[in-house]
Design a protein around this motif. Structure first.
Motif, PDB file in Angstrom:
ATOM      1  N   GLU A  76       0.831  -1.196   0.000  1.00 57.15           N
ATOM      2  CA  GLU A  76       0.000   0.000   0.000  1.00 57.15           C
ATOM      3  C   GLU A  76       0.866   1.247   0.000  1.00 57.15           C
ATOM      4  OE1 GLU A  76      -2.501  -0.176   3.485  1.00 57.15           O
ATOM      5  OE2 GLU A  76      -2.735  -2.347   3.287  1.00 57.15           O
ATOM      6  N   LEU A  77       0.252   2.357  -0.357  1.00 56.46           N
ATOM      7  CA  LEU A  77       0.910   3.644  -0.152  1.00 56.46           C
ATOM      8  C   LEU A  77       0.916   3.944   1.337  1.00 56.46           C
ATOM      9  CD1 LEU A  77      -0.784   5.820  -2.922  1.00 56.46           C
ATOM     10  CD2 LEU A  77       1.471   4.718  -3.014  1.00 56.46           C
ATOM     11  N   CYS A  78       1.862   4.728   1.773  1.00 54.62           N
ATOM     12  CA  CYS A  78       1.835   5.274   3.124  1.00 54.62           C
ATOM     13  C   CYS A  78       0.521   6.048   3.247  1.00 54.62           C
ATOM     14  CB  CYS A  78       3.033   6.204   3.297  1.00 54.62           C
ATOM     15  SG  CYS A  78       3.034   7.151   4.828  1.00 54.62           S
ATOM     16  N   ALA A  79      -0.212   5.810   4.332  1.00 53.93           N
ATOM     17  CA  ALA A  79      -1.534   6.438   4.446  1.00 53.93           C
ATOM     18  C   ALA A  79      -1.970   6.497   5.900  1.00 53.93           C
ATOM     19  CB  ALA A  79      -2.557   5.658   3.619  1.00 53.93           C
ATOM     20  N   GLY A  80      -3.005   7.284   6.136  1.00 55.25           N
ATOM     21  CA  GLY A  80      -3.553   7.367   7.477  1.00 55.25           C
ATOM     22  C   GLY A  80      -4.906   8.046   7.462  1.00 55.25           C
ATOM     23  N   ILE A  81      -5.682   7.807   8.507  1.00 55.43           N
ATOM     24  CA  ILE A  81      -7.004   8.405   8.584  1.00 55.43           C
ATOM     25  C   ILE A  81      -6.933   9.839   9.106  1.00 55.43           C
ATOM     26  CG2 ILE A  81      -8.240   6.219   8.799  1.00 55.43           C
ATOM     27  CD1 ILE A  81      -8.444   6.703  11.805  1.00 55.43           C
ATOM     28  N   VAL A  82      -7.915  10.611   8.724  1.00 57.00           N
ATOM     29  CA  VAL A  82      -8.019  12.008   9.157  1.00 57.00           C
ATOM     30  C   VAL A  82      -8.875  12.006  10.417  1.00 57.00           C
ATOM     31  CG1 VAL A  82      -8.833  14.309   8.514  1.00 57.00           C
ATOM     32  CG2 VAL A  82      -7.791  12.822   6.781  1.00 57.00           C
ATOM     33  N   ALA A  93      -0.520  14.102   6.666  1.00 58.23           N
ATOM     34  CA  ALA A  93       0.312  13.359   5.708  1.00 58.23           C
ATOM     35  C   ALA A  93       1.774  13.340   6.164  1.00 58.23           C
ATOM     36  CB  ALA A  93       0.187  13.968   4.316  1.00 58.23           C
ATOM     37  N   CYS A  94       2.285  14.483   6.633  1.00 57.12           N
ATOM     38  CA  CYS A  94       3.673  14.551   7.114  1.00 57.12           C
ATOM     39  C   CYS A  94       3.883  13.618   8.300  1.00 57.12           C
ATOM     40  CB  CYS A  94       4.036  15.980   7.503  1.00 57.12           C
ATOM     41  SG  CYS A  94       4.168  17.127   6.114  1.00 57.12           S
ATOM     42  N   GLU A  95       2.916  13.585   9.222  1.00 50.40           N
ATOM     43  CA  GLU A  95       3.009  12.684  10.379  1.00 50.40           C
ATOM     44  C   GLU A  95       3.044  11.225   9.938  1.00 50.40           C
ATOM     45  OE1 GLU A  95      -0.053  13.296  13.278  1.00 50.40           O
ATOM     46  OE2 GLU A  95       0.803  15.177  13.987  1.00 50.40           O
ATOM     47  N   GLU A 100       5.170   5.898   9.554  1.00 48.91           N
ATOM     48  CA  GLU A 100       5.155   4.638   8.819  1.00 48.91           C
ATOM     49  C   GLU A 100       6.455   4.348   8.084  1.00 48.91           C
ATOM     50  OE1 GLU A 100       1.737   4.132   6.304  1.00 48.91           O
ATOM     51  OE2 GLU A 100       0.348   4.222   7.999  1.00 48.91           O
ATOM     52  N   CYS A 101       7.091   5.392   7.522  1.00 49.19           N
ATOM     53  CA  CYS A 101       8.253   5.165   6.663  1.00 49.19           C
ATOM     54  C   CYS A 101       9.551   5.762   7.182  1.00 49.19           C
ATOM     55  CB  CYS A 101       7.959   5.689   5.257  1.00 49.19           C
ATOM     56  SG  CYS A 101       6.546   4.868   4.500  1.00 49.19           S
ATOM     57  N   GLY A 102       9.489   6.598   8.210  1.00 45.98           N
ATOM     58  CA  GLY A 102      10.698   7.102   8.842  1.00 45.98           C
ATOM     59  C   GLY A 102      11.326   8.318   8.203  1.00 45.98           C
ATOM     60  N   TYR A 103      10.636   8.969   7.257  1.00 46.74           N
ATOM     61  CA  TYR A 103      11.178  10.164   6.608  1.00 46.74           C
ATOM     62  C   TYR A 103      10.518  11.416   7.173  1.00 46.74           C
ATOM     63  CZ  TYR A 103      13.164   7.095   3.022  1.00 46.74           C
ATOM     64  OH  TYR A 103      13.878   6.127   2.357  1.00 46.74           O
ATOM     65  N   ARG A 104      11.340  12.419   7.482  1.00 48.86           N
ATOM     66  CA  ARG A 104      10.805  13.691   7.968  1.00 48.86           C
ATOM     67  C   ARG A 104      10.596  14.609   6.765  1.00 48.86           C
ATOM     68  NH1 ARG A 104      10.206  15.374  12.780  1.00 48.86           N
ATOM     69  NH2 ARG A 104      11.664  13.883  13.682  1.00 48.86           N
ATOM     70  N   VAL A 105       9.335  14.882   6.455  1.00 50.85           N
ATOM     71  CA  VAL A 105       9.006  15.788   5.355  1.00 50.85           C
ATOM     72  C   VAL A 105       8.221  16.972   5.922  1.00 50.85           C
ATOM     73  CG1 VAL A 105       8.972  13.976   3.591  1.00 50.85           C
ATOM     74  CG2 VAL A 105       6.851  14.578   4.754  1.00 50.85           C
ATOM     75  N   ARG A 139      15.771  10.524   6.160  1.00 47.02           N
ATOM     76  CA  ARG A 139      15.300   9.382   6.942  1.00 47.02           C
ATOM     77  C   ARG A 139      15.834   9.489   8.359  1.00 47.02           C
ATOM     78  NH1 ARG A 139      14.569   3.117   5.164  1.00 47.02           N
ATOM     79  NH2 ARG A 139      12.836   2.813   6.595  1.00 47.02           N
ATOM     80  N   THR A 140      14.919   9.514   9.325  1.00 45.15           N
ATOM     81  CA  THR A 140      15.316   9.677  10.720  1.00 45.15           C
ATOM     82  C   THR A 140      15.034   8.444  11.565  1.00 45.15           C
ATOM     83  OG1 THR A 140      13.188  10.676  11.281  1.00 45.15           O
ATOM     84  CG2 THR A 140      14.955  12.172  10.623  1.00 45.15           C
ATOM     85  N   SER A 141      14.289   7.490  11.005  1.00 46.10           N
ATOM     86  CA  SER A 141      13.997   6.247  11.729  1.00 46.10           C
ATOM     87  C   SER A 141      13.644   5.160  10.729  1.00 46.10           C
ATOM     88  CB  SER A 141      12.828   6.449  12.713  1.00 46.10           C
ATOM     89  OG  SER A 141      11.596   6.516  12.017  1.00 46.10           O
ATOM     90  N   GLY A 142      13.422   3.963  11.239  1.00 48.11           N
ATOM     91  CA  GLY A 142      13.066   2.845  10.379  1.00 48.11           C
ATOM     92  C   GLY A 142      11.601   2.803  10.013  1.00 48.11           C
ATOM     93  N   GLY A 143      10.799   3.703  10.598  1.00 48.31           N
ATOM     94  CA  GLY A 143       9.360   3.672  10.328  1.00 48.31           C
ATOM     95  C   GLY A 143       8.721   2.473  11.004  1.00 48.31           C
TER      96      GLY A 143
END
Length: 196
Positions: A76-82, A93-95, A100-105, A139-143
């Motif tokens: 799946e795409l990285c995703a989350g509920i509102v 989306a940034c959270e 989930e993926c460990g990247y800080r955007v 990337r700041t973590s493993g997600g």
């Protein structure tokens, strides 16, 4: 209609966001892989229809030979509920990208692609799709999501050169969001990438 009552299936749910993530350092898409109980139960029904025929109000009969959990795993795409009042879709989306993926955007890293209805047969909820480019330095973590919320997420990288083959390969169970977003990328972003 004609004096007959009609019944609708409906399940109230939250709207959601999803994010197509492209790692420019390694020229790959970053997606997630996770177990989905609904997908698993559909496979149980397909392989063992008697389980559903014999169900009662207390629950389902147990299987002598249960299917392996992997049949319920999807890409799946990285995703989350509102579900956080006061946060914009972009902030949520940034959270999700971080959890989930460990990247800080940042919000500035996001590009809104479109929004659409998902689960129209039952939920009718709205999903908003974003695009984000990341690199290895972001990337700041493993997600992996938040285990305390029941998330068990594996981060998976799909090389750009293999992405369309992956999108159409039915041996990799995936959401329509993955297929659509890969096609969007190949039509809108790939032509602008530097040629190797």
């Amino acid at each position: 209609q004609n004096g007959m009552k009609k019944f609708w299936d409906f399940m109230r749910t939250h709207d959601s966001v999803s994010i197509l993530i492209f790692n420019t350092s390694r020229q790959c898409f970053v997606v997630v892989k996770q177990f989905r109980p609904a997908v698993y139960m559909c496979e149980v029904e397909r392989h063992h229809p008697q389980v559903f025929k014999n169900q009662n109000k207390e629950g389902f009969s147990s299987l002598e030979n249960p299917l392996p959990a992997v049949v319920g795993v999807t890409y799946e795409l990285c995703a989350g509920i509102v579900d956080k009042p006061g946060l914009s879709l972009e902030e949520i989306a940034c959270e999700e990208v971080l959890e989930e993926c460990g990247y800080r955007v940042s919000i500035a890293d996001l590009r809104r692609i479109t929004s659409y209805r998902s689960g129209v047969g039952v939920t009718g909820s709205r999903q908003t799709l974003f695009y984000a480019e990341v690199n290895d330095q972001m990337r700041t973590s493993g997600g992996g999501g938040q285990p305390e919320e029941g998330e068990l997420i594996e981060v998976v990288e799909i090389p750009l050169g293999e992405s369309m083959k992956f999108a159409y390969d039915e041996t990799f169970p995936k959401t329509m969001g993955v297929i659509f977003s890969f096609m969007w990328f190949h039509n809108n972003i790939a032509p602008k990438l530097p040629k190797k």
